[in-house]
Scaffold this motif. Structure first.
Motif, short mmCIF file in Angstrom:
data_model
loop_
_atom_site.label_atom_id
_atom_site.label_comp_id
_atom_site.label_asym_id
_atom_site.label_seq_id
_atom_site.Cartn_x
_atom_site.Cartn_y
_atom_site.Cartn_z
N ALA A 151 0.82 -1.30 0.10
CA ALA A 151 0.10 0.00 0.08
C ALA A 151 0.82 1.19 -0.10
O ALA A 151 0.53 2.16 0.87
N ASP A 152 1.67 1.37 -0.99
CA ASP A 152 2.71 2.53 -1.19
C ASP A 152 3.63 2.82 0.21
O ASP A 152 4.29 3.90 0.18
N GLU A 153 3.86 1.61 1.07
CA GLU A 153 4.78 2.01 2.20
C GLU A 153 5.78 0.98 2.18
O GLU A 153 5.49 -0.27 2.03
N VAL A 154 6.83 1.52 2.23
CA VAL A 154 8.36 0.51 2.13
C VAL A 154 8.12 -0.07 3.75
O VAL A 154 8.13 0.62 4.60
N PHE A 155 8.59 -1.24 3.76
CA PHE A 155 8.34 -2.16 4.60
C PHE A 155 9.76 -2.31 5.49
O PHE A 155 10.74 -2.83 4.73
#
Length: 71
Positions: A56-60
């Motif tokens: 969801a567009d978030e780098v983990f």
């Protein structure tokens, strides 16, 4: 030949956990395809470095509490 590719965050699993996943996955596939498939079954566990994946567009980045305790 059954082939399973599991991607997991780097350091999320211990060597013992990865070994268990390989054995259990192989057992499961042998149940479905018959024992004849066991010697031809490949299970690949790939560790992905922090920042190398996202949702969801978030780098983990794996939080410290989720890292495997190497022992």
């Amino acid at each position: 030949m059954p082939f399973v590719n599991i991607k997991t965050p780097e350091a999320a699993l211990t060597a013992a956990q990865k070994e268990e996943i390989i054995h259990r996955t192989t057992d499961m596939l042998a149940e479905y395809f018959s024992e004849a498939a066991r010697p031809h079954t490949m299970v690949l566990i790939e560790e992905v470095k922090d920042g190398g994946y996202g949702r969801a567009d978030e780098v983990f980045v794996l939080p410290p509490e989720y890292r495997a305790q190497q022992g």
